[in-house]
Design a protein around this motif. Structure first.
Motif, mmCIF file in Angstrom:
data_model
loop_
_atom_site.group_PDB
_atom_site.id
_atom_site.type_symbol
_atom_site.label_atom_id
_atom_site.label_comp_id
_atom_site.label_asym_id
_atom_site.label_seq_id
_atom_site.Cartn_x
_atom_site.Cartn_y
_atom_site.Cartn_z
ATOM 1 N N MET A 11 -2.262 10.764 -15.205
ATOM 2 C CA MET A 11 -2.467 12.132 -14.717
ATOM 3 C C MET A 11 -3.026 12.998 -15.846
ATOM 4 S SD MET A 11 0.288 14.634 -12.877
ATOM 5 C CE MET A 11 0.578 13.410 -11.595
ATOM 6 N N THR A 12 -4.103 13.706 -15.563
ATOM 7 C CA THR A 12 -4.781 14.513 -16.573
ATOM 8 C C THR A 12 -4.526 16.004 -16.322
ATOM 9 O OG1 THR A 12 -6.517 12.860 -16.751
ATOM 10 C CG2 THR A 12 -6.994 15.043 -17.641
ATOM 11 N N PRO A 13 -4.102 16.745 -17.336
ATOM 12 C CA PRO A 13 -3.899 18.193 -17.143
ATOM 13 C C PRO A 13 -5.204 18.910 -16.838
ATOM 14 C CG PRO A 13 -2.833 17.407 -19.155
ATOM 15 C CD PRO A 13 -3.719 16.297 -18.676
ATOM 16 N N ASP A 14 -5.088 20.085 -16.261
ATOM 17 C CA ASP A 14 -6.253 20.934 -16.051
ATOM 18 C C ASP A 14 -5.815 22.392 -16.195
ATOM 19 O OD1 ASP A 14 -5.056 21.721 -13.607
ATOM 20 O OD2 ASP A 14 -6.185 20.242 -12.467
ATOM 21 N N TRP A 15 -6.634 23.311 -15.700
ATOM 22 C CA TRP A 15 -6.383 24.738 -15.870
ATOM 23 C C TRP A 15 -5.995 25.427 -14.564
ATOM 24 C CZ3 TRP A 15 -6.093 26.415 -20.707
ATOM 25 C CH2 TRP A 15 -6.778 25.710 -21.705
ATOM 26 N N ALA A 16 -5.599 24.656 -13.547
ATOM 27 C CA ALA A 16 -5.365 25.253 -12.228
ATOM 28 C C ALA A 16 -4.295 26.343 -12.258
ATOM 29 C CB ALA A 16 -4.973 24.158 -11.228
ATOM 30 N N PHE A 17 -3.162 26.076 -12.909
ATOM 31 C CA PHE A 17 -2.094 27.083 -12.943
ATOM 32 C C PHE A 17 -2.489 28.287 -13.792
ATOM 33 C CE2 PHE A 17 0.434 23.131 -12.233
ATOM 34 C CZ PHE A 17 0.855 23.443 -10.955
ATOM 35 N N GLU A 18 -3.181 28.031 -14.896
ATOM 36 C CA GLU A 18 -3.648 29.129 -15.740
ATOM 37 C C GLU A 18 -4.631 30.017 -14.977
ATOM 38 O OE1 GLU A 18 -2.424 25.876 -18.599
ATOM 39 O OE2 GLU A 18 -3.396 26.019 -16.647
ATOM 40 N N ARG A 19 -5.527 29.400 -14.218
ATOM 41 C CA ARG A 19 -6.533 30.188 -13.489
ATOM 42 C C ARG A 19 -5.898 31.138 -12.478
ATOM 43 N NH1 ARG A 19 -10.001 25.359 -13.872
ATOM 44 N NH2 ARG A 19 -11.852 25.928 -15.076
ATOM 45 N N GLU A 20 -4.789 30.720 -11.885
ATOM 46 C CA GLU A 20 -4.094 31.613 -10.948
ATOM 47 C C GLU A 20 -3.654 32.892 -11.651
ATOM 48 O OE1 GLU A 20 -3.595 31.478 -7.615
ATOM 49 O OE2 GLU A 20 -5.048 29.845 -7.759
ATOM 50 N N HIS A 21 -3.174 32.766 -12.875
ATOM 51 C CA HIS A 21 -2.780 33.958 -13.634
ATOM 52 C C HIS A 21 -3.998 34.732 -14.115
ATOM 53 C CE1 HIS A 21 1.489 33.174 -13.595
ATOM 54 N NE2 HIS A 21 1.305 31.940 -14.027
ATOM 55 N N TRP A 22 -5.050 34.035 -14.549
ATOM 56 C CA TRP A 22 -6.269 34.722 -14.995
ATOM 57 C C TRP A 22 -6.826 35.583 -13.883
ATOM 58 C CZ3 TRP A 22 -8.926 29.706 -17.256
ATOM 59 C CH2 TRP A 22 -8.225 29.310 -18.403
ATOM 60 N N ARG A 23 -6.800 35.060 -12.651
ATOM 61 C CA ARG A 23 -7.359 35.809 -11.515
ATOM 62 C C ARG A 23 -6.592 37.105 -11.271
ATOM 63 N NH1 ARG A 23 -9.309 30.727 -9.193
ATOM 64 N NH2 ARG A 23 -7.273 30.051 -8.494
ATOM 65 N N ARG A 24 -5.341 37.133 -11.703
ATOM 66 C CA ARG A 24 -4.517 38.334 -11.525
ATOM 67 C C ARG A 24 -4.560 39.235 -12.763
ATOM 68 N NH1 ARG A 24 -1.702 34.079 -9.005
ATOM 69 N NH2 ARG A 24 -1.188 34.488 -6.819
ATOM 70 N N GLY A 25 -5.415 38.895 -13.732
ATOM 71 C CA GLY A 25 -5.589 39.747 -14.900
ATOM 72 C C GLY A 25 -4.696 39.414 -16.074
ATOM 73 N N ALA A 26 -3.917 38.327 -15.971
ATOM 74 C CA ALA A 26 -3.068 37.893 -17.087
ATOM 75 C C ALA A 26 -3.807 36.781 -17.826
ATOM 76 C CB ALA A 26 -1.722 37.403 -16.579
ATOM 77 N N PHE A 27 -4.434 37.140 -18.938
ATOM 78 C CA PHE A 27 -5.296 36.178 -19.637
ATOM 79 C C PHE A 27 -4.581 35.447 -20.763
ATOM 80 C CE2 PHE A 27 -8.126 39.356 -17.771
ATOM 81 C CZ PHE A 27 -8.927 38.529 -17.000
ATOM 82 N N ARG A 28 -3.486 35.991 -21.260
ATOM 83 C CA ARG A 28 -2.708 35.301 -22.301
ATOM 84 C C ARG A 28 -1.532 34.597 -21.612
ATOM 85 N NH1 ARG A 28 -3.474 40.331 -24.712
ATOM 86 N NH2 ARG A 28 -1.233 40.826 -24.555
ATOM 87 N N VAL A 29 -1.751 33.344 -21.284
ATOM 88 C CA VAL A 29 -0.767 32.567 -20.536
ATOM 89 C C VAL A 29 -0.092 31.587 -21.498
ATOM 90 C CG1 VAL A 29 -0.371 31.014 -18.597
ATOM 91 C CG2 VAL A 29 -2.175 32.754 -18.463
ATOM 92 N N ALA A 30 1.206 31.714 -21.637
ATOM 93 C CA ALA A 30 1.959 30.832 -22.538
ATOM 94 C C ALA A 30 2.511 29.650 -21.762
ATOM 95 C CB ALA A 30 3.102 31.586 -23.208
ATOM 96 N N GLY A 31 2.306 28.470 -22.303
ATOM 97 C CA GLY A 31 2.978 27.275 -21.811
ATOM 98 C C GLY A 31 4.261 27.070 -22.589
#
Length: 220
Positions: free
Chosen positions: A1-21
């Protein structure tokens, strides 16, 4: 399984660009800390070799962890040691270490993704299962948490010889159980965890590391 940016993009679309894992290592171990890492990667949607640390060799983890530190916008690692774990329980201690790691991020995160860790936070939170295999930022955090905790457990091997901490990292391996029976419980063991609590209850002396047993075990 390869990671991607799907969960991050959901936050980016809402204006939250600094997403901490956020991810942890050592939650199920009998000894040593639970270690939590928090990472914010640049929001450039680049491809990285970062993967869930459990899918990688030790050499790969070390190499990729070094890369995380190079490319991250900010990162932090915090530990909850056995006394805090025994005081707060393992979930409470994990939350406390995560809060400390997040507080050290600069710039501060605007949203979080965790590996099913339901943190109490005012920030937008996504907490899917297996996020360390699905999200680049959580995979990056898993690499830092795992490599830092492994380093600490290797250091504890020298402080508490005979327990095999460098090999099993404090988990409940047969060699660890045998060492506990022979050598006793160290200050690095989680006394509220059932296997350790049972061992302490079996012997009125407490079976403490460095104390002679009823069979005359020499001090270490």
């Amino acid at each position: 399984m390869t990671p991607d940016w799907a969960f991050e993009r959901e936050h980016w679309r809402r204006g939250a660009f600094r997403v901490a894992g956020v991810d942890e290592a050592g939650r199920g171990a009998w000894a040593g800390p639970v270690t939590v890492a928090a990472v914010i990667l640049p929001g450039l949607a680049l491809e990285y070799p970062f993967r869930d640390s459990k899918q990688l060799t030790a050499a790969q983890r070390e190499r990729y962890a070094a890369q995380v530190k190079e490319v991250a916008l900010t990162w932090a690692v915090e530990h909850a040691w056995p006394d805090e774990i025994d005081r707060l329980n393992i979930l409470g201690a994990t939350h406390a270490a995560a809060a400390r790691a997040l507080a050290r991020l600069a710039p501060a995160p605007q949203a979080l993704i965790t590996d099913y860790l339901k943190l109490r936070t005012p920030l937008p939170l996504t907490a899917p299962a297996r996020a360390d295999a699905l999200s680049y930022t959580v995979a990056a955090a898993s690499l830092l948490a795992k490599t830092e905790r492994d380093r600490l457990m290797t250091e504890l091997e020298a402080e508490y010889p005979g327990y095999g901490f460098a090999a099993h990292k404090g988990y409940g391996a047969p060699a660890h159980r045998a060492a506990l029976e022979q050598l006793g419980v160290t200050p690095q063991h989680r006394r509220t965890f059932a296997p350790i609590a049972r061992l302490l209850a079996q012997d009125g002396s407490g079976r403490l590391f460095g104390a002679a047993s009823s069979e005359g075990l020499e001090e270490n």
